[in-house]
Design an enzyme around this catalytic site. Sequence first.
Site, PDB file in Angstrom:
ATOM      1  N   THR A 183       0.817  -1.212   0.000  1.00 40.06           N
ATOM      2  CA  THR A 183       0.000   0.000   0.000  1.00 40.06           C
ATOM      3  C   THR A 183       0.851   1.263   0.000  1.00 40.06           C
ATOM      4  O   THR A 183       0.488   2.271  -0.595  1.00 40.06           O
ATOM      5  CB  THR A 183      -0.929  -0.006   1.230  1.00 40.06           C
ATOM      6  OG1 THR A 183      -1.793  -1.128   1.121  1.00 40.06           O
ATOM      7  CG2 THR A 183      -1.767   1.253   1.303  1.00 40.06           C
ATOM      8  N   SER A 212       1.641  -7.514  -0.344  1.00 39.39           N
ATOM      9  CA  SER A 212       2.387  -8.470   0.483  1.00 39.39           C
ATOM     10  C   SER A 212       1.701  -9.825   0.586  1.00 39.39           C
ATOM     11  O   SER A 212       2.301 -10.790   1.053  1.00 39.39           O
ATOM     12  CB  SER A 212       2.663  -7.901   1.870  1.00 39.39           C
ATOM     13  OG  SER A 212       1.503  -7.786   2.626  1.00 39.39           O
ATOM     14  N   THR A 260       1.261  -4.331   4.373  1.00 41.71           N
ATOM     15  CA  THR A 260       1.035  -4.592   5.800  1.00 41.71           C
ATOM     16  C   THR A 260       0.440  -5.978   6.057  1.00 41.71           C
ATOM     17  O   THR A 260       0.557  -6.495   7.164  1.00 41.71           O
ATOM     18  CB  THR A 260       0.104  -3.529   6.417  1.00 41.71           C
ATOM     19  OG1 THR A 260      -1.108  -3.484   5.666  1.00 41.71           O
ATOM     20  CG2 THR A 260       0.763  -2.163   6.417  1.00 41.71           C
ATOM     21  N   ASP A 261      -0.189  -6.585   5.029  1.00 38.17           N
ATOM     22  CA  ASP A 261      -0.926  -7.831   5.284  1.00 38.17           C
ATOM     23  C   ASP A 261      -0.039  -8.958   5.810  1.00 38.17           C
ATOM     24  O   ASP A 261      -0.462  -9.735   6.658  1.00 38.17           O
ATOM     25  CB  ASP A 261      -1.649  -8.292   4.009  1.00 38.17           C
ATOM     26  CG  ASP A 261      -2.856  -7.412   3.694  1.00 38.17           C
ATOM     27  OD1 ASP A 261      -3.150  -6.495   4.500  1.00 38.17           O
ATOM     28  OD2 ASP A 261      -3.499  -7.639   2.654  1.00 38.17           O
TER      29      ASP A 261
END
Length: 386
Positions: A66, A113, A148-149
């Site tokens: 992101t 990610s 971030t995932d």
Amino acid sequence: MRVSTLATLFSTLLGAATALPVIEKRENTTSSEALGLSSISGLNVTYSSPTNASLPNVVIFATGGTIAGSSASNTDTTGYQAGVVGVAALVQAVPELLGIANVVGSQISNIGSQDMNATIVLRMAKLANEILCSEGSEVDGLVITHGTDTMEETAYFMDATVNCQKPVILVGAMRPSTAISADGPANLLQAVTLAADPAARDRGAMVVLNDRIAAAAYVVKSNANTLETFRAVEQGYLGMFLSSKPVFYYPPVQPTFKRTFDVSNITELPLVDVLYGHQDFDYLLIRAAVADGAKGIVIAGTGAGSQTTPSMPDIDALIAKGFPVVASSKVNVGAVVPDNDKSSFIRAGFQNPVKSRMQLQLALASGYTLDEIRTSFEGILYDYLY
Ligand SMILES: *[C@@H]1O[C@H](CO)[C@@H](O)[C@H](O)[C@H]1NC(C)=O
Ligand SMILES: *[C@@H]1O[C@H](CO)[C@@H](O)[C@H](O)[C@H]1NC(C)=O
Ligand SMILES: *[C@@H]1O[C@H](CO)[C@@H](O)[C@H](O)[C@H]1NC(C)=O
Ligand SMILES: *[C@@H]1O[C@H](CO)[C@@H](O)[C@H](O)[C@H]1NC(C)=O
Ligand SMILES: *[C@@H]1O[C@H](CO)[C@@H](O)[C@H](O)[C@H]1NC(C)=O
């Protein structure tokens, strides 16, 4: 102002999908040459700031996510495309960085990610060791921009495999770079500031987001949407940023349960599956995982890692054959506690399911026996308890 600058920059960038790498050379030597990084194979340097000998040196591995995401609308915080903007554009969108450190940017990948994988994390760990930890290295710290995932997974992996006192900082954003109040630029500035700061040494890998500094070993993503998402629920934060300067709550310390691995001879990571515990969980998925080539299984068990009665005969049969089955907890907080008699499945302690998976991959790739794998997960907590 930041938004309009970014929007202009990104529309230019997006217009030229195959934009050439930007190598700035305002002085005689760029940082990547000065730091001897130009010759490292696979580093793919696409940004290098001019060298200022009085500044610390920070390398950025850009992987996508992101923070490098883009959307046609500045109110979109969902449904945007992650991993579009390259590292040179990220750095140039935050020119303040160049007053903090000499920056060398390497484009490792440009993916969300969810597509980060064993090949790329292993490659990053090896590159990080080469860049940070080799004799005479003048690189002070590494920043990895990342979606971030699965950030907690890559953060865990780097923490376990890059250990020469120098900081490795994982940073991302919850809002794409085209959104109002995009958080990426401030997060990136803070991450580079942290990586360049001597106070960041000897603390392992860290995650920076939303003004907070968290230990990679303990941090989890706790909210799918909001800025306030990376937390170490029990252990708390290591520190925070005030005026973009890192402030630590305690002197340097390593996590009690940390295990380290040397990846220099590891060329691939074995397949390890995570199975999710629930009512009616039986042996079917366990058998399917083994049949499909898994070399180990992590079960995200219920509560403190409890396993259903119908699954136990298969689990015990696998353990008896020397096949590792590790129980972690789907609760993500708290410990799966080792048994006094060290029989049956391996208990993951405080390691959550996705980090347990990587620990098991590293242990298997390092040639550990079942007993050594058990000690790697249970040993420290066992010594506390028995
Ligand atoms: C850069 O190159 C110029 C011309 O060769 C030289 O005069 C100058 O001293 C160099 N500067 C540095 C910092 O090496
Ligand atoms: C190099 O960095 C120092 C310390 O931040 C700064 O005072 C100096 O102006 C910089 N030099 C150049 C040429 O930018
Ligand atoms: C290096 O980065 C550039 C810019 O993102 C990309 O186009 C290229 O495919 C990368 N090369 C490698 C070998 O990863
Ligand atoms: C990981 O992704 C890269 C490209 O995104 C791909 O080349 C590689 O084969 C993938 N590795 C695995 C183990 O899936
Ligand atoms: C890696 O392999 C080399 C050459 O066989 C060996 O000398 C070295 O000890 C190995 N390193 C590790 C961590 O196993």
